[in-house]
Design a protein around this motif. Structure first.
Motif, PDB file in Angstrom:
ATOM      1  N   ASP A 183       0.552  -0.980   0.327  1.00 13.72           N
ATOM      2  CA  ASP A 183       0.562   0.021   0.489  1.00 13.72           C
ATOM      3  C   ASP A 183       1.105   0.946   0.011  1.00 13.72           C
ATOM      4  O   ASP A 183       0.589   2.056  -0.489  1.00 13.72           O
ATOM      5  CB  ASP A 183      -1.101  -0.106   1.299  1.00 13.72           C
ATOM      6  CG  ASP A 183      -2.469   1.179   1.445  1.00 13.72           C
ATOM      7  OD1 ASP A 183      -2.617   1.512   0.002  1.00 13.72           O
ATOM      8  OD2 ASP A 183      -2.116   1.913   2.188  1.00 13.72           O
ATOM      9  N   THR A 185       2.038   2.945   2.941  1.00 15.70           N
ATOM     10  CA  THR A 185       1.317   4.262   3.943  1.00 15.70           C
ATOM     11  C   THR A 185       1.633   3.315   4.851  1.00 15.70           C
ATOM     12  O   THR A 185       2.040   2.664   5.419  1.00 15.70           O
ATOM     13  CB  THR A 185       0.103   4.850   3.954  1.00 15.70           C
ATOM     14  OG1 THR A 185      -0.814   3.755   4.010  1.00 15.70           O
ATOM     15  CG2 THR A 185      -0.028   5.030   1.993  1.00 15.70           C
ATOM     16  N   ASP A 258       9.145   5.628   8.505  1.00 13.31           N
ATOM     17  CA  ASP A 258       7.829   6.026   8.992  1.00 13.31           C
ATOM     18  C   ASP A 258       7.670   6.048   6.903  1.00 13.31           C
ATOM     19  O   ASP A 258       6.794   6.328   6.730  1.00 13.31           O
ATOM     20  CB  ASP A 258       8.221   7.639   8.746  1.00 13.31           C
ATOM     21  CG  ASP A 258       9.224   8.168   7.392  1.00 13.31           C
ATOM     22  OD1 ASP A 258      10.250   8.258   7.258  1.00 13.31           O
ATOM     23  OD2 ASP A 258       9.355   9.349   7.631  1.00 13.31           O
ATOM     24  N   ARG A 259       8.581   4.795   6.725  1.00 19.35           N
ATOM     25  CA  ARG A 259       8.252   4.693   4.376  1.00 19.35           C
ATOM     26  C   ARG A 259       8.792   3.887   4.435  1.00 19.35           C
ATOM     27  O   ARG A 259      10.581   3.114   5.314  1.00 19.35           O
ATOM     28  CB  ARG A 259       8.333   6.128   3.970  1.00 19.35           C
ATOM     29  CG  ARG A 259       9.485   6.857   3.786  1.00 19.35           C
ATOM     30  CD  ARG A 259       9.754   7.880   2.800  1.00 19.35           C
ATOM     31  NE  ARG A 259      11.129   8.791   2.902  1.00 19.35           N
ATOM     32  CZ  ARG A 259      11.825   9.052   3.225  1.00 19.35           C
ATOM     33  NH1 ARG A 259      10.839   9.800   5.185  1.00 19.35           N
ATOM     34  NH2 ARG A 259      12.635   9.457   4.189  1.00 19.35           N
TER      35      ARG A 259
END
Length: 392
Positions: A183, A185, A258-259
């Motif tokens: 996805d 996210t 975070d990513r």
């Protein structure tokens, strides 16, 4: 698979009439699809034109088969080769079956008008037998596509995981992962350990991760199993479940980032922790890579040494209030607060207050075995290494 031979094929005159009517029949078939299949009406124009080509190719293949009934129909190339491979990706198998069924119905409706007198039954039987061959060919096309897609996905997944292990921070990684269903996210963390000796490792890990609604990428490097987890709010719980699918030995969870494009840092920390984990035999499973900072630093990991300096040494130095002196005294006294108080000529409650402040600024408790070990290693490395200037 053995094909059915037509006992009495349609006459040459019927086949010529079928050839001349093939365009009209294909057009009528597509019109029926538009009338009866709501999802077909929403297809892009190029995909609808591909369906028309497949229908026309199917009728042409039927004519050739009837002219040479002993020859097995080459439907995969003759019929489905009329459309790009992207059509298989765009149209699911169930919808393709509906398209074939409608096309056969339309052909059957035109049998009486196309066949020469007395030839309708032969043509209707040919259409029936041919439709069976088309059904088998359809299944073969989708099975081959699934097999090829599975092999391609496995190669692409291996490339993505390998790029993370090598520390690649390419912005192309999310795009490659999205092709695998990622996805893109939410937080990401990397879990590493020894790969199991047997079993379907990739499938087992995916089932475990998805039981926690977690996105996952899996790769095996040498004897190491590398699992990238993402998308879930509680990655720690997901990691604990996935750890059950690893082989024996330590399993290390890298820090959460975070990513996906930043997951190379999580992978580097996890791999460094795995190399150093043997120095902590009682480590939990999985163990966070940050919990192994002392062992990683002693193993020569520069990132761990920098983290200890930033999280332990500098905060103690800048906090003031004799925190550093008190922490050193507690460590030297084996955690005995009364002895520390006597050595510093202060009340034991003062020692307790200073240790509480030290724990707040460093996250390490000097009276806890792991906290004391972390503080001792951090301070020793600062004394011995390039951090010596920190004390001046």
């Amino acid at each position: 698979m053995a094909h059915r031979v037509i006992d009495r094929p349609p006459t040459a005159a019927t086949l010529r009439r079928l050839e001349r009517a093939s365009g009209a029949i294909a057009t009528r078939a597509v019109a029926r699809m538009d009338e009866d299949l709501p999802w077909f009406r929403t297809m892009p124009a190029d995909q609808r034109s591909w369906v028309m080509l497949v229908a026309q190719a199917g009728i042409a293949s039927l004519v050739e088969w009837c002219r040479s009934p002993d020859r097995p129909p080459r439907l995969t190339g003759e019929v489905f080769g009329a459309a790009p491979r992207d059509l298989v990706r765009a149209v699911p198998l169930k919808q393709t079956v509906d398209l074939v069924e409608l096309t056969v119905q339309v052909m059957d409706d035109h049998v009486e008008s196309v066949a020469e007198p007395g030839d309708a039954d032969a043509l209707r039987l040919a259409v029936l037998l041919f439709s069976r061959e088309v059904a088998f060919a359809t299944a073969h096309v989708y099975a081959s596509f699934a097999e090829n897609r599975g092999a391609w996905d496995a190669r692409l997944e291996a490339l993505v995981v390998d790029a993370l292990v090598r520390g690649e921070r390419s912005e192309e990684l999310p795009g490659r992962a999205s092709a695998l269903g990622w996805d893109g996210t939410g937080p990401v963390a990397v879990l590493v350990g020894v790969a199991p000796a047997d079993g379907d490792t990739h499938a087992d890990v995916r089932r475990a991760a998805r039981s926690h609604r977690c996105e996952v990428l899996v790769g095996v490097h040498a004897e190491h199993l590398v699992v990238v987890l993402g998308g879930a709010e509680d990655l720690r719980s997901a990691a604990e479940r996935v750890t059950e699918e690893f082989g024996p030995g330590p399993v290390v969870l890298g820090p959460v980032v975070d990513r996906l494009s930043a997951a190379g840092g999580s992978a580097a920390a996890a791999l460094a922790g795995l190399r150093a984990a043997r120095a902590w035999p009682g480590a939990p499973r999985p163990v966070p890579a940050d919990a192994l900072l002392p062992e990683r630093a002693l193993d020569g990991d520069p990132l761990a040494r920098a983290a200890l300096t930033e999280r332990v040494v500098l905060p103690l130095r800048t906090a003031g209030g004799d925190l550093l002196e008190t922490v050193r005294a507690v460590l030297a006294g084996g955690g005995n607060l009364e002895a520390t108080a006597r050595a510093l000529f202060v009340h034991p409650n003062t020692v307790r207050y200073r240790l509480k402040r030290a724990a707040e600024v460093t996250g390490q408790v000097a009276t806890d075995p792991r906290g004391a070990w972390t503080l001792q290693v951090a301070l020793a490395l600062a004394d011995l290494g390039g951090e010596r200037s920190l004390w001046h």
